[in-house]
Design an enzyme around this catalytic site. Structure first.
Site, PDB file in Angstrom:
ATOM      1  N   CYS A   1       3.275 -10.793  58.585  1.00  0.00           N
ATOM      2  CA  CYS A   1       4.652 -10.552  59.025  1.00  0.00           C
ATOM      3  C   CYS A   1       5.228  -9.323  58.339  1.00  0.00           C
ATOM      4  O   CYS A   1       4.831  -8.970  57.218  1.00  0.00           O
ATOM      5  CB  CYS A   1       5.545 -11.750  58.707  1.00  0.00           C
ATOM      6  SG  CYS A   1       5.049 -13.299  59.471  1.00  0.00           S
ATOM      7  N   ASP A   2       6.180  -8.702  59.005  1.00  0.00           N
ATOM      8  CA  ASP A   2       6.918  -7.611  58.377  1.00  0.00           C
ATOM      9  C   ASP A   2       8.293  -7.525  59.015  1.00  0.00           C
ATOM     10  O   ASP A   2       8.484  -7.932  60.168  1.00  0.00           O
ATOM     11  CB  ASP A   2       6.196  -6.269  58.537  1.00  0.00           C
ATOM     12  CG  ASP A   2       6.842  -5.186  57.687  1.00  0.00           C
ATOM     13  OD1 ASP A   2       6.682  -5.243  56.452  1.00  0.00           O
ATOM     14  OD2 ASP A   2       7.528  -4.311  58.236  1.00  0.00           O
ATOM     15  N   GLN A   3       9.241  -7.008  58.258  1.00  0.00           N
ATOM     16  CA  GLN A   3      10.603  -6.844  58.765  1.00  0.00           C
ATOM     17  C   GLN A   3      11.173  -5.516  58.294  1.00  0.00           C
ATOM     18  O   GLN A   3      11.010  -5.141  57.136  1.00  0.00           O
ATOM     19  CB  GLN A   3      11.484  -7.992  58.274  1.00  0.00           C
ATOM     20  CG  GLN A   3      12.883  -7.997  58.895  1.00  0.00           C
ATOM     21  CD  GLN A   3      13.681  -9.206  58.451  1.00  0.00           C
ATOM     22  OE1 GLN A   3      13.969  -9.367  57.275  1.00  0.00           O
ATOM     23  NE2 GLN A   3      14.020 -10.064  59.398  1.00  0.00           N
TER      24      GLN A   3
END
Length: 218
Positions: free
Chosen positions: A90-92
């Protein structure tokens, strides 16, 4: 007491390639069997190179999520036999006025971010990439548009005082699951994605790959 997972996958628990306590809590609260396997990649270098090549912000988030998942897959292949079937990266990224905001390194940076975002609408790009048996099978990008209230300096100082070290764990010291709710006047997007994990879409793809209740009623 830790409750048993509500659901199960056909080949063991989901591996989360992250040290994020918020993402872990989302998976736990949704009843998923999982374990955390943090990996380190040079996010700032990758992000800077991609921006220099005019790569869209959403694509950068997906790229970083994939790099994390791939790194976990490669390392786990050497550590476990057999290696885990499902690995999630995941990344944001938070962006406003063509500026990308990273996790603040210190209080001064956290304060500067909040002052810069005060009264403005910004975007949160939350990406997830799923691997199964070493192959990338799915990705999703959720985009939220959130508006921050006008924040005066006294409020920002008090907010950062209360948050302490937690202010450095997310861009703009968000923490909307707690005191960060005071920061925003409007949210346009999925709550889970804003926290950093597009849970509903993840559950959908996992169901397609055999996710089911751990116990069934007769």
């Amino acid at each position: 007491m830790t409750l048993a997972a509500f659901t199960q996958l056909p080949a063991g628990d989901l591996v989360l390639a992250s040290a994020s306590s918020i993402r872990a809590k989302i998976l736990h609260d949704a009843g998923l069997g999982y374990r955390c396997y943090p990996v380190a990649i040079d996010e700032e270098s990758v992000r800077a190179s991609a921006l220099a090549e005019a790569v869209p912000v959403g694509d950068i988030a997906i790229m970083l999520a994939e790099m994390k998942a791939a790194a976990a897959v490669q390392r786990l292949a050497f550590e476990t036999d057999p290696s885990p079937a499902f690995v999630l990266g995941c990344d944001q990224i938070l962006a406003c006025d063509e500026v990308i905001y990273s996790k603040p390194h210190d209080r001064a940076m956290a304060k500067a971010q909040l002052m810069a975002l005060s009264g403005k609408t910004h975007q949160l790009f939350s990406a997830a990439v799923l691997y199964r048996n070493g192959a990338r099978i799915w990705h999703h990008l959720a985009i939220a548009k959130n508006t921050m209230r006008r924040l005066d300096e006294d409020f920002i100082e008090s907010y950062l005082d209360r948050l302490g070290a937690a202010a450095f764990t997310s861009p703009a010291s968000y923490q909307i699951e707690s005191l960060g709710a005071h920061l925003l006047s409007r949210i346009d997007g999925c709550h889970f994605s804003i926290l950093g994990l597009p849970l509903l879409e993840l559950l959908g793809i996992l169901r397609e790959h055999g996710l089911k209740p751990a116990t069934s009623r007769r």
